[in-house]
Design an enzyme around this catalytic site. Structure first.
Site, PDB file in Angstrom:
ATOM      1  N   LYS A 105       0.828  -1.221   0.000  1.00 51.63           N
ATOM      2  CA  LYS A 105       0.000   0.000   0.000  1.00 51.63           C
ATOM      3  C   LYS A 105       0.857   1.264   0.000  1.00 51.63           C
ATOM      4  O   LYS A 105       0.377   2.348  -0.308  1.00 51.63           O
ATOM      5  CB  LYS A 105      -0.919   0.012   1.228  1.00 51.63           C
ATOM      6  CG  LYS A 105      -1.909  -1.147   1.295  1.00 51.63           C
ATOM      7  CD  LYS A 105      -2.856  -0.957   2.482  1.00 51.63           C
ATOM      8  CE  LYS A 105      -3.737  -2.175   2.694  1.00 51.63           C
ATOM      9  NZ  LYS A 105      -3.048  -3.258   3.414  1.00 51.63           N
ATOM     10  N   PHE A 152      12.207  -6.474   3.804  1.00 52.36           N
ATOM     11  CA  PHE A 152      13.130  -7.337   4.550  1.00 52.36           C
ATOM     12  C   PHE A 152      12.393  -8.117   5.638  1.00 52.36           C
ATOM     13  O   PHE A 152      12.542  -9.346   5.766  1.00 52.36           O
ATOM     14  CB  PHE A 152      14.247  -6.459   5.138  1.00 52.36           C
ATOM     15  CG  PHE A 152      14.936  -6.991   6.362  1.00 52.36           C
ATOM     16  CD1 PHE A 152      15.504  -8.258   6.383  1.00 52.36           C
ATOM     17  CD2 PHE A 152      15.050  -6.201   7.500  1.00 52.36           C
ATOM     18  CE1 PHE A 152      16.164  -8.737   7.529  1.00 52.36           C
ATOM     19  CE2 PHE A 152      15.695  -6.664   8.637  1.00 52.36           C
ATOM     20  CZ  PHE A 152      16.250  -7.945   8.651  1.00 52.36           C
ATOM     21  N   ASP A 187       9.560 -12.977   7.604  1.00 49.55           N
ATOM     22  CA  ASP A 187       8.343 -13.349   8.330  1.00 49.55           C
ATOM     23  C   ASP A 187       7.587 -14.470   7.616  1.00 49.55           C
ATOM     24  O   ASP A 187       7.088 -15.405   8.255  1.00 49.55           O
ATOM     25  CB  ASP A 187       7.446 -12.113   8.482  1.00 49.55           C
ATOM     26  CG  ASP A 187       6.253 -12.359   9.393  1.00 49.55           C
ATOM     27  OD1 ASP A 187       6.467 -12.591  10.590  1.00 49.55           O
ATOM     28  OD2 ASP A 187       5.117 -12.319   8.904  1.00 49.55           O
ATOM     29  N   ASP A 240       6.603 -18.001   9.255  1.00 49.59           N
ATOM     30  CA  ASP A 240       5.179 -18.349   9.384  1.00 49.59           C
ATOM     31  C   ASP A 240       4.731 -19.402   8.373  1.00 49.59           C
ATOM     32  O   ASP A 240       3.573 -19.819   8.399  1.00 49.59           O
ATOM     33  CB  ASP A 240       4.309 -17.095   9.198  1.00 49.59           C
ATOM     34  CG  ASP A 240       4.358 -16.158  10.396  1.00 49.59           C
ATOM     35  OD1 ASP A 240       4.905 -16.568  11.434  1.00 49.59           O
ATOM     36  OD2 ASP A 240       3.866 -15.023  10.275  1.00 49.59           O
ATOM     37  N   ARG A 256       1.811 -13.636  -0.403  1.00 49.53           N
ATOM     38  CA  ARG A 256       2.038 -12.277   0.099  1.00 49.53           C
ATOM     39  C   ARG A 256       1.621 -11.312  -0.990  1.00 49.53           C
ATOM     40  O   ARG A 256       2.079 -11.394  -2.117  1.00 49.53           O
ATOM     41  CB  ARG A 256       3.526 -12.093   0.446  1.00 49.53           C
ATOM     42  CG  ARG A 256       3.955 -10.677   0.735  1.00 49.53           C
ATOM     43  CD  ARG A 256       3.372 -10.122   2.019  1.00 49.53           C
ATOM     44  NE  ARG A 256       3.801 -10.877   3.196  1.00 49.53           N
ATOM     45  CZ  ARG A 256       3.359 -10.636   4.433  1.00 49.53           C
ATOM     46  NH1 ARG A 256       2.451  -9.674   4.633  1.00 49.53           N
ATOM     47  NH2 ARG A 256       3.773 -11.361   5.457  1.00 49.53           N
ATOM     48  N   ASP A 285       6.281 -12.877  19.489  1.00 50.21           N
ATOM     49  CA  ASP A 285       5.165 -13.426  18.717  1.00 50.21           C
ATOM     50  C   ASP A 285       5.396 -14.916  18.422  1.00 50.21           C
ATOM     51  O   ASP A 285       4.507 -15.754  18.613  1.00 50.21           O
ATOM     52  CB  ASP A 285       5.027 -12.642  17.411  1.00 50.21           C
ATOM     53  CG  ASP A 285       3.711 -12.925  16.684  1.00 50.21           C
ATOM     54  OD1 ASP A 285       2.809 -13.539  17.295  1.00 50.21           O
ATOM     55  OD2 ASP A 285       3.592 -12.536  15.513  1.00 50.21           O
ATOM     56  N   LYS A 335       6.488  -5.071  17.329  1.00 54.07           N
ATOM     57  CA  LYS A 335       6.517  -5.650  15.987  1.00 54.07           C
ATOM     58  C   LYS A 335       5.917  -4.725  14.931  1.00 54.07           C
ATOM     59  O   LYS A 335       6.303  -4.791  13.761  1.00 54.07           O
ATOM     60  CB  LYS A 335       5.768  -6.993  15.988  1.00 54.07           C
ATOM     61  CG  LYS A 335       5.877  -7.751  14.677  1.00 54.07           C
ATOM     62  CD  LYS A 335       5.194  -9.113  14.740  1.00 54.07           C
ATOM     63  CE  LYS A 335       5.189  -9.776  13.383  1.00 54.07           C
ATOM     64  NZ  LYS A 335       4.553 -11.101  13.396  1.00 54.07           N
ATOM     65  N   PHE A 362      -3.978   0.659  15.575  1.00 57.17           N
ATOM     66  CA  PHE A 362      -3.992   0.173  14.194  1.00 57.17           C
ATOM     67  C   PHE A 362      -3.934  -1.358  14.154  1.00 57.17           C
ATOM     68  O   PHE A 362      -4.688  -2.004  13.422  1.00 57.17           O
ATOM     69  CB  PHE A 362      -2.811   0.768  13.430  1.00 57.17           C
ATOM     70  CG  PHE A 362      -2.618   0.223  12.043  1.00 57.17           C
ATOM     71  CD1 PHE A 362      -3.316   0.742  10.969  1.00 57.17           C
ATOM     72  CD2 PHE A 362      -1.710  -0.810  11.802  1.00 57.17           C
ATOM     73  CE1 PHE A 362      -3.135   0.242   9.683  1.00 57.17           C
ATOM     74  CE2 PHE A 362      -1.524  -1.322  10.528  1.00 57.17           C
ATOM     75  CZ  PHE A 362      -2.231  -0.791   9.472  1.00 57.17           C
ATOM     76  N   ASP A 368      -6.582  -4.285  12.988  1.00 56.43           N
ATOM     77  CA  ASP A 368      -6.273  -5.386  12.073  1.00 56.43           C
ATOM     78  C   ASP A 368      -6.784  -6.714  12.624  1.00 56.43           C
ATOM     79  O   ASP A 368      -7.355  -7.524  11.892  1.00 56.43           O
ATOM     80  CB  ASP A 368      -4.751  -5.474  11.865  1.00 56.43           C
ATOM     81  CG  ASP A 368      -4.333  -5.049  10.474  1.00 56.43           C
ATOM     82  OD1 ASP A 368      -5.096  -4.331   9.817  1.00 56.43           O
ATOM     83  OD2 ASP A 368      -3.226  -5.432  10.047  1.00 56.43           O
ATOM     84  N   ASP A 369      -6.558  -6.921  13.916  1.00 56.18           N
ATOM     85  CA  ASP A 369      -7.025  -8.158  14.557  1.00 56.18           C
ATOM     86  C   ASP A 369      -8.550  -8.248  14.487  1.00 56.18           C
ATOM     87  O   ASP A 369      -9.109  -9.320  14.227  1.00 56.18           O
ATOM     88  CB  ASP A 369      -6.573  -8.199  16.024  1.00 56.18           C
ATOM     89  CG  ASP A 369      -5.073  -8.385  16.181  1.00 56.18           C
ATOM     90  OD1 ASP A 369      -4.373  -8.575  15.169  1.00 56.18           O
ATOM     91  OD2 ASP A 369      -4.594  -8.341  17.334  1.00 56.18           O
TER      92      ASP A 369
END
Length: 347
Positions: free
Chosen positions: A48, A89, A94, A98, A103, A165, A191, A231, A235-236
């Site tokens: 974005k 990066f 990540d 994960d 992505r 995390d 994070k 923010f 998102d959660d």
């Protein structure tokens, strides 16, 4: 006037050229140059760009100009892209940790058949590019070392957040006893909030002549870190309650055993029986009935109502903090620009 994504994107090839033009002096073969070009374009572009654009727009606000002089605009663009490079990066690494399949609507870099585990070294190269660009464009500036130290510190903060995390919700090891409101707060602050909200503004402050010992940086931190936390809580929330066509994805935090704001709020409110329901269903990828049962429990606990109350309080507190900012130090518009983008968003 805000910088457009098109204007921002137009500057990107110049920076890629800088990186590629240096490679022969490091003995790079044509094959290496081609690969690095492909890797940069695949991973740095496509987001974005909010973080990078925020640098340029904050410089405009600090200088009270709608259009920046060419040399100033160039430096602001470089810093904006440095944030996007840092994001790239983080995301390449990540996704490996994960085991993410995609992505930004395409296969995660490490999932490409010609990449695989080489993506680890590619992530390191992406990080190094940031410092090559800073050296090229800022080496003679009095704030050069301050910029370098700022990015080093922000990277460290983000990596600490990532570590907590990963330790809190390791892959294929579901244990809700590891989750807590305090851990979630640490993860989202370290994070997300530092690199996404504080870093772009701190860069702009340095570039517009604000000395590092100025109290402005603490003022910025006191507003932007809570804003960044809000923010991420959004998102959660949107992962569970957002419309997929608006947020651009189907939320999977429940199935992925994420230490989400929703689940830590639920854990803080559940009865023993409800806790058993969470234990039996949270973090189970299949069948879909497990995630549905967790969502039913959220409804029983009115987690959506808890979020709405949190959101109203967070916005009110941020507005109060911004109203108290001494405009002889920094324009309030620096912070209202961020809050206006974030408040009550649906995607």
């Amino acid at each position: 006037m805000s910088t457009t994504r098109a204007e921002f994107n137009e500057f990107f090839p110049q920076l890629t050229s800088v990186i590629l033009s240096e490679l022969p002096s490091f003995g790079a073969t044509p094959e290496m140059v081609t690969r690095i070009k492909s890797m940069i374009e695949y991973n740095v572009m496509g987001g974005k760009m909010n973080r990078g654009l925020s640098v340029v727009d904050t410089v405009k606000i600090m200088r009270k100009e709608t259009e920046l002089p060419r040399d100033v605009n160039e430096k602001a663009m470089v810093l904006g892209w440095a944030v996007e490079w840092l994001q790239a990066f983080f995301l390449v690494a990540d996704d490996i940790m994960d085991e993410s399949p995609t992505r930004r609507g395409q296969p995660a870099w490490y999932r490409r058949p010609d990449v695989g585990i080489l993506a680890i070294n590619d992530a390191f190269i992406l990080e190094s590019c940031i410092y090559r660009l800073l050296k090229r464009y800022f080496r003679s500036e009095p704030y050069y070392i301050d910029l370098v130290e700022l990015i080093h510190e922000t990277s460290y903060q983000t990596e600490l957040g990532q570590m907590v995390d990963l330790l809190t919700a390791p892959e294929n090891d579901i244990n809700l006893d590891r989750f807590s409101i305090e851990k979630h707060a640490y993860i989202v602050e370290y994070k997300t909030a530092y690199y996404s909200f504080y870093l772009p503004v701190a860069m702009a402050l340095m570039m517009t002549g604000t000395p590092v010992e100025s109290p402005v940086y603490q003022v910025a931190k006191d507003i932007l870190i809570p804003l960044g936390v809000y923010f991420q809580v959004q998102d959660d929330y949107l992962d569970c309650y957002g419309e997929p066509e608006l947020i651009g994805k189907i939320g999977t935090d429940i199935e992925d055993n994420k230490c989400s704001w929703l689940v830590v709020q639920a854990l803080d409110r559940v009865s023993a029986e409800q806790r058993n329901v969470l234990n039996d269903n949270y973090g189970r990828k299949q069948p879909a009935v497990h995630a549905e049962r967790v969502k039913e429990l959220y409804k029983e606990l009115d987690i959506e109502g808890v979020y709405k109350a949190y959101e109203d309080k967070a916005i009110s507190e941020l507005e109060d903090k911004i109203a108290k900012v001494d405009e002889s130090l920094v324009p309030r518009a620096v912070f209202t620009a961020f809050l206006n983008k974030v408040a009550k968003r649906t995607k």
